[in-house]
Scaffold this motif. Structure first.
Motif, mmCIF file in Angstrom:
data_model
loop_
_atom_site.group_PDB
_atom_site.id
_atom_site.type_symbol
_atom_site.label_atom_id
_atom_site.label_comp_id
_atom_site.label_asym_id
_atom_site.label_seq_id
_atom_site.Cartn_x
_atom_site.Cartn_y
_atom_site.Cartn_z
ATOM 1 N N TYR A 102 9.929 -22.011 5.165
ATOM 2 C CA TYR A 102 11.303 -21.718 5.582
ATOM 3 C C TYR A 102 11.420 -21.236 7.021
ATOM 4 O O TYR A 102 12.530 -20.947 7.486
ATOM 5 C CB TYR A 102 11.910 -20.661 4.644
ATOM 6 C CG TYR A 102 11.862 -21.070 3.188
ATOM 7 C CD1 TYR A 102 12.582 -22.176 2.729
ATOM 8 C CD2 TYR A 102 11.081 -20.373 2.271
ATOM 9 C CE1 TYR A 102 12.543 -22.562 1.392
ATOM 10 C CE2 TYR A 102 11.033 -20.754 0.933
ATOM 11 C CZ TYR A 102 11.754 -21.852 0.512
ATOM 12 O OH TYR A 102 11.703 -22.231 -0.816
ATOM 13 N N SER B 283 21.192 -2.226 1.779
ATOM 14 C CA SER B 283 20.783 -3.554 2.233
ATOM 15 C C SER B 283 21.255 -3.810 3.659
ATOM 16 O O SER B 283 20.498 -4.303 4.497
ATOM 17 C CB SER B 283 21.348 -4.622 1.290
ATOM 18 O OG SER B 283 21.022 -5.911 1.738
ATOM 19 N N VAL C 75 16.999 -5.914 1.257
ATOM 20 C CA VAL C 75 16.981 -6.402 -0.121
ATOM 21 C C VAL C 75 18.405 -6.484 -0.636
ATOM 22 O O VAL C 75 19.208 -5.559 -0.463
ATOM 23 C CB VAL C 75 16.152 -5.466 -1.024
ATOM 24 C CG1 VAL C 75 16.232 -5.894 -2.480
ATOM 25 C CG2 VAL C 75 14.701 -5.434 -0.567
ATOM 26 N N GLU D 59 20.165 -11.185 -4.421
ATOM 27 C CA GLU D 59 19.586 -12.518 -4.506
ATOM 28 C C GLU D 59 18.081 -12.482 -4.210
ATOM 29 O O GLU D 59 17.273 -12.933 -5.010
ATOM 30 C CB GLU D 59 20.308 -13.471 -3.540
ATOM 31 C CG GLU D 59 21.737 -13.802 -3.985
ATOM 32 C CD GLU D 59 21.793 -14.459 -5.348
ATOM 33 O OE1 GLU D 59 21.064 -15.442 -5.577
ATOM 34 O OE2 GLU D 59 22.557 -13.980 -6.203
ATOM 35 N N ASN D 60 17.709 -11.951 -3.057
ATOM 36 C CA ASN D 60 16.280 -12.014 -2.729
ATOM 37 C C ASN D 60 15.433 -11.049 -3.553
ATOM 38 O O ASN D 60 14.205 -11.152 -3.569
ATOM 39 C CB ASN D 60 16.028 -11.835 -1.221
ATOM 40 C CG ASN D 60 16.316 -10.439 -0.702
ATOM 41 O OD1 ASN D 60 16.556 -9.499 -1.437
ATOM 42 N ND2 ASN D 60 16.295 -10.309 0.624
ATOM 43 N N SER E 195 11.920 -10.935 4.184
ATOM 44 C CA SER E 195 13.255 -10.878 3.597
ATOM 45 C C SER E 195 13.960 -12.233 3.701
ATOM 46 O O SER E 195 14.558 -12.719 2.733
ATOM 47 C CB SER E 195 14.086 -9.798 4.294
ATOM 48 O OG SER E 195 15.397 -9.755 3.782
ATOM 49 N N HIS E 196 13.866 -12.846 4.876
ATOM 50 C CA HIS E 196 14.489 -14.161 5.099
ATOM 51 C C HIS E 196 13.897 -15.214 4.161
ATOM 52 O O HIS E 196 14.628 -15.969 3.514
ATOM 53 C CB HIS E 196 14.269 -14.571 6.556
ATOM 54 C CG HIS E 196 14.531 -16.015 6.841
ATOM 55 N ND1 HIS E 196 15.801 -16.543 6.935
ATOM 56 C CD2 HIS E 196 13.662 -17.051 7.040
ATOM 57 C CE1 HIS E 196 15.710 -17.839 7.182
ATOM 58 N NE2 HIS E 196 14.437 -18.170 7.248
ATOM 59 N N LEU F 115 12.257 -14.857 1.294
ATOM 60 C CA LEU F 115 12.578 -14.611 -0.110
ATOM 61 C C LEU F 115 14.034 -14.959 -0.403
ATOM 62 O O LEU F 115 14.366 -15.422 -1.503
ATOM 63 C CB LEU F 115 12.286 -13.150 -0.464
ATOM 64 C CG LEU F 115 10.804 -12.782 -0.525
ATOM 65 C CD1 LEU F 115 10.627 -11.273 -0.619
ATOM 66 C CD2 LEU F 115 10.114 -13.466 -1.701
ATOM 67 N N GLY F 116 14.912 -14.742 0.577
ATOM 68 C CA GLY F 116 16.310 -15.145 0.401
ATOM 69 C C GLY F 116 16.456 -16.644 0.276
ATOM 70 O O GLY F 116 17.207 -17.152 -0.578
ATOM 71 N N ARG F 117 15.744 -17.389 1.128
ATOM 72 C CA ARG F 117 15.779 -18.855 1.037
ATOM 73 C C ARG F 117 15.165 -19.337 -0.271
ATOM 74 O O ARG F 117 15.653 -20.286 -0.896
ATOM 75 C CB ARG F 117 15.032 -19.459 2.223
ATOM 76 C CG ARG F 117 15.708 -19.270 3.577
ATOM 77 C CD ARG F 117 17.001 -20.086 3.694
ATOM 78 N NE ARG F 117 16.780 -21.488 3.343
ATOM 79 C CZ ARG F 117 16.296 -22.403 4.172
ATOM 80 N NH1 ARG F 117 15.972 -22.051 5.409
ATOM 81 N NH2 ARG F 117 16.145 -23.659 3.793
ATOM 82 N N ALA G 127 15.120 -17.715 -3.107
ATOM 83 C CA ALA G 127 16.070 -17.423 -4.178
ATOM 84 C C ALA G 127 17.192 -18.455 -4.230
ATOM 85 O O ALA G 127 17.668 -18.824 -5.308
ATOM 86 C CB ALA G 127 16.653 -16.022 -3.992
#
Length: 250
Positions: free
Chosen positions: A24, A134, A152, A155-156, A196-197, A199-201, A203
């Motif tokens: 990502y 967050s 956090v 979503e992530n 963080s970025h 894990l967000g993608r 999710a």
């Protein structure tokens, strides 16, 4: 950096970060000062990135100084916030945030955060009206402060739970500390932001609610939940939070 107090690092975290960055990319940080990043985060929260940025640019054009924005009428701000979720709440919150900063700090800036520890700065920001932990973490990680702070959200946090990066029953507000305590001591703000970025993608694309697409997940071989029939991961209720707190204090 405030990392592990127990010196029990998670050996999978560097591998997780490497695979997320390969899949990502690294987090893009716009190098805004902390105040600008805070107001941007409040404005853009929950909106598509392009919409949030367009509204923020429009807001800056109409209110070029923090003092003018502090004194803005909520109804005038709401008229600028077309396309944003909760635009009425954001229109009320932003002047209140600026008034609270001025009352607490004496100035309309966040320069004093540079002299504070990451944990203290996060707590200070999260005490502002309408600012979540967050958002506070994201301000520290994605602004010119460049602090190793893990942002956090609902979503992530899902892949974090499925990967076992935090114990079962950990409340959302405590997840950043749990994950960061397992991170290498030399991790930078950029690395935390990319975690963080990524894990967000993850999710949003494969580690979704219900049944995740494990076969497409770059972390499949590291995930203890891989291939299982996924249940909906609810956030812990009062009993679970109390159990988690008792375990932490034992």
């Amino acid at each position: 950096m405030q990392t592990s107090l127990t010196f029990t690092q998670n050996a999978d975290l560097p591998v997780i970060l490497d695979r997320l960055e390969r899949s990502y990319g690294r987090a893009t940080r716009h190098k805004r000062d902390a105040m600008r990043q805070l107001i941007f985060m409040v404005v853009a929260q929950g909106a598509a990135p392009s919409v949030g940025l367009a509204v923020f640019d429009r807001l800056q054009a109409v209110y070029p100084s923090w003092a003018r924005l502090r004194d803005a009428e909520p109804r005038d701000l709401e008229a600028l916030f077309i396309g944003l979720p909760d635009r009425d709440k954001k229109a009320r919150a932003i002047p209140e945030i600026l008034k609270a900063i001025e009352a607490e700090h004496g100035e309309l800036d966040l320069d004093h955060l540079a002299e504070m520890s990451t944990d203290a700065a996060r707590i200070w920001l999260a005490a502002l009206p309408g600012v979540s932990l967050s958002v506070a973490s994201a301000v520290l990680a994605f602004s010119t402060l460049e602090r190793p702070s893990l942002a956090v959200d609902r979503e992530n946090v899902r892949p974090m739970r499925r990967l076992g990066l935090c114990p079962q029953g950990t409340p959302l507000s405590a997840v950043p500390r749990e994950v960061m305590e397992g991170a290498p001591a030399d991790w930078s703000g950029a690395q935390m932001a990319s975690l963080s970025h990524g894990l967000g993608r993850l999710a949003a694309t494969v580690c979704q609610r219900g049944k995740p697409a494990c076969q497409r997940c770059p972390l499949m071989t590291l995930c203890p939940s891989s291939g299982h029939v996924a249940e909906v991961l609810a956030f812990p209720g009062a009993e679970a939070r109390q159990a988690w707190a008792a375990k932490r204090s034992a």
